[in-house]
Design a protein around this motif. Structure first.
Motif, PDB file in Angstrom:
ATOM      1  N   PRO A 364       0.826  -1.220   0.000  1.00 32.70           N
ATOM      2  CA  PRO A 364       0.000   0.000   0.000  1.00 32.70           C
ATOM      3  C   PRO A 364       0.859   1.269   0.000  1.00 32.70           C
ATOM      4  O   PRO A 364       0.446   2.303  -0.536  1.00 32.70           O
ATOM      5  N   THR A 365       2.006   1.215   0.610  1.00 29.74           N
ATOM      6  CA  THR A 365       2.927   2.354   0.623  1.00 29.74           C
ATOM      7  C   THR A 365       4.318   1.864   0.288  1.00 29.74           C
ATOM      8  O   THR A 365       4.638   0.679   0.466  1.00 29.74           O
ATOM      9  N   PHE A 366       5.163   2.761  -0.196  1.00 29.54           N
ATOM     10  CA  PHE A 366       6.522   2.388  -0.580  1.00 29.54           C
ATOM     11  C   PHE A 366       7.322   2.007   0.661  1.00 29.54           C
ATOM     12  O   PHE A 366       7.386   2.754   1.632  1.00 29.54           O
ATOM     13  N   ASN A 367       7.934   0.825   0.621  1.00 26.56           N
ATOM     14  CA  ASN A 367       8.777   0.350   1.723  1.00 26.56           C
ATOM     15  C   ASN A 367       9.977  -0.369   1.106  1.00 26.56           C
ATOM     16  O   ASN A 367       9.933  -1.557   0.820  1.00 26.56           O
ATOM     17  N   TYR A 368      11.050   0.379   0.904  1.00 23.25           N
ATOM     18  CA  TYR A 368      12.238  -0.154   0.247  1.00 23.25           C
ATOM     19  C   TYR A 368      12.813  -1.338   1.024  1.00 23.25           C
ATOM     20  O   TYR A 368      13.211  -2.354   0.439  1.00 23.25           O
ATOM     21  N   SER A 369      12.860  -1.206   2.337  1.00 17.10           N
ATOM     22  CA  SER A 369      13.432  -2.278   3.158  1.00 17.10           C
ATOM     23  C   SER A 369      12.666  -3.583   2.981  1.00 17.10           C
ATOM     24  O   SER A 369      13.262  -4.665   2.898  1.00 17.10           O
ATOM     25  N   ARG A 370      11.346  -3.491   2.921  1.00  9.25           N
ATOM     26  CA  ARG A 370      10.543  -4.703   2.752  1.00  9.25           C
ATOM     27  C   ARG A 370      10.786  -5.351   1.396  1.00  9.25           C
ATOM     28  O   ARG A 370      10.837  -6.585   1.271  1.00  9.25           O
ATOM     29  N   LEU A 371      10.977  -4.520   0.371  1.00 10.06           N
ATOM     30  CA  LEU A 371      11.266  -5.053  -0.967  1.00 10.06           C
ATOM     31  C   LEU A 371      12.587  -5.823  -0.967  1.00 10.06           C
ATOM     32  O   LEU A 371      12.695  -6.905  -1.562  1.00 10.06           O
TER      33      LEU A 371
END
Length: 574
Positions: A364-371
């Motif tokens: 739902p929101t940008f999360n670079y770490s999760r990617l």
């Protein structure tokens, strides 16, 4: 120096018993320099005028008459020695054998010490009893006695020292440590074609050899401009470096490489590293050569959202490298451009050439770490790379070079120098304390500009490196729990990761050898571009300060910018 500070230091040196031990200063003539009588006199006066009162001054017999021109303060003892006009190392070997003090300071004839240099050396020695030697920062002086070009060193950087002398300045050597290497002839004794002749090579050699004595801790950096190098107005002689007889092929090659080549080679060997060196064409530094036999599987994780042109460019640059043992994992963050999916299909059709995975997410929101963490779940390589979709590997040996560095003992993370298209620097390391938290240093400087121990052109240590291109062992990533997707979804995640790796006792290295472009922020844009990202940035700043606030005061691998610059400007105005 402000008069008030000078008076305070003087009182300490006069009344504190810790500052009454003798320090030996050894004046050494450089056979490749020809200072004037006035410059030689200023060298001696810089010692006689020290705040520190208890000094043994050891100077060449040829220049002892200069000392008689000045009143020698009480507490300063003069000793003379026969100088070797053709070798700074032989002169220093003779003079240092006469020294009575535990701390020995070599000083090139023509250069000067700052008035508080020996006080700061002694203060550092009191604080660090286990350092084999101490080194200060340095500033240059022109023929009109104007100071310019201050050079602030980092803390001890073992890999930078194999390429250039990153301790240039005042050296304070422990006599005990120095005595331990006197019997090792490779430092002082070469045949007539390979002598360590110059003062620069003498100091560099001593620093390398003393640093490998593991009965001591790391060398200690004195963050102060204690050494004043006279560069203008000293004529240079080169005739002393020319061989005086015909050389055979082996001797000629050794002569061309110079004695420092062998000294650095032995330094690298003593560290147990699989590295070799070659002299750079500029003649002032050496280039590291990593082993080319190391060929582990590398898994490259690339977060992406649309931007098919940039991604295609990044993928082409990977496939055009010499490295073939690859896995490419694209973590798609809700792309909407149909061209992006056509690119994925094309890439997947090449699975026979390279192992490719595409992971689609609907965050739902940008999360670079999760990617990045999602990509890790598909990684099967011994080594893992995080790479932005706007990075282009220009050098075909980029992956070979950084993997070679990653294989060195104690290496945790390897980053690279990243350039803009105009060949100015976007990234050559991340320093703590910049912009209050952390930031890129030397940003916007041309890649070939020499500054800060030439770290823009030499492999060096850093506190952190950008996640735009990082390489590390997969088990290291797992050991620290990957990227922190809760506290740092957008910003500081790469720096936080490097700092946590550092707490394992591992190091961050920046490889400046490959050419790599970074078309920064093309797909994600500026963090302050919308309300959510701005608020996220503020939250992550607070989280970063709370976790790492104690480290933000001073970065060990990049000179303190604000404090030292303000001090420099203050001293210039006083």
């Amino acid at each position: 120096m402000p008069r008030r500070d000078l008076s305070a230091i003087q009182r300490i040196c006069d009344h504190d018993a810790n500052f009454t031990e003798v320090i030996s200063v050894v004046i050494v003539s450089d056979p490749c320099a020809d200072p004037s009588d006035q410059q030689c006199a200023l060298t001696l006066r810089s010692v006689l005028g020290q705040c520190y009162r208890t000094i043994e001054l050891i100077l060449p017999e040829q220049f002892a008459y200069l000392a008689s021109r000045d009143r020698v303060p009480n507490g300063i003892e003069l000793t003379s020695y026969p100088m070797d006009p053709n070798s700074a190392s032989k002169s220093f070997q003779t003079a240092s054998s006469l020294a009575k003090a535990e701390l020995i300071v070599p000083l090139r004839l023509g250069d000067r010490l700052a008035v508080d240099a020996l006080y700061r050396l002694k203060a550092a020695e009191i604080a660090d009893q286990l350092a084999p030697f101490f080194y200060s920062d340095i500033v240059s002086e022109d023929e009109n006695h104007r100071l310019h070009s201050p050079l602030w060193h980092s803390n001890w950087d073992w890999i930078l020292m194999a390429q250039t002398d990153a301790t240039k300045g005042m050296l304070g050597l422990r006599r005990r440590a120095l005595s331990a290497i006197r019997s090792q002839e490779w430092l002082f004794e070469f045949d007539s074609t390979e002598k360590v002749v110059t003062y620069r090579d003498l100091c560099w050699s001593l620093a390398l050899k003393l640093s490998t004595d593991y009965s001591y801790s790391e060398p200690c950096h004195i963050a102060h401009l204690s050494y004043i190098e006279t560069t203008d107005g000293i004529s240079t002689r080169t005739d002393t470096l020319r061989p005086r007889r015909m050389l055979d092929h082996t001797e000629k090659k050794a002569s061309e490489q110079g004695p420092m080549h062998e000294i650095i080679r032995q330094y690298i060997s003593s560290l147990g590293l699989d590295l070799s060196i070659e002299k750079h064409p500029d003649g002032q530094r050496y280039t590291l050569i990593s082993s080319s036999e190391f060929n582990p599987r590398i898994s490259i994780v690339i977060p992406n959202r649309d931007g098919p042109g940039l991604l295609a460019n990044a993928l082409d640059s990977i496939l055009n490298t010499n490295y073939r043992n690859l896995q490419i994992i694209i973590v798609d963050d809700a792309s909407v451009d149909s061209e992006t999916y056509k690119l994925y299909d094309l890439l997947l059709s090449k699975r026979s050439q390279v192992k490719v995975e595409v992971i689609e997410t609907k965050e739902p929101t940008f999360n670079y770490s999760r990617l990045i963490n999602l990509g890790r779940k598909r990684v099967d390589g011994e080594y893992m790379v995080t790479m932005n979709n706007d990075v282009e590997l220009i050098s075909r040996d980029t992956l070979d070079l950084i993997t070679g560095l990653a294989s060195l003992p104690k290496t945790g993370v390897v980053g690279t120098r990243l350039l803009y298209e105009d060949l100015t620097i976007q990234h050559v390391g991340v320093a703590l304390g910049i912009n209050r938290f952390a930031g890129h240093y030397m940003n916007g400087i041309h890649m070939d500009k020499r500054a800060s121990d030439d770290i823009a052109r030499n492999v060096h240590r850093a506190s952190a490196t950008t996640g735009a291109l990082q390489l590390f062992r997969t088990d290291v990533f797992d050991a620290v729990g990957g990227y922190d997707e809760e506290q740092f979804p957008v910003a500081f995640n790469d720096v936080d990761f490097c700092l946590r790796v550092g707490e394992l006792g591992l190091e961050v290295l920046i490889d400046t050898r490959p050419i790599v472009f970074h078309y920064e922020g093309k797909t994600r844009g500026n963090e302050h571009g919308n309300h959510y990202r701005f608020n996220s940035w503020v939250r992550e700043e607070a989280a970063f300060a709370q976790r790492w606030g104690g480290k933000l005061i001073s970065d060990p691998f990049y000179p303190r910018i604000r404090e030292t610059l303000l001090s420099w400007q203050s001293n210039q105005q006083s």
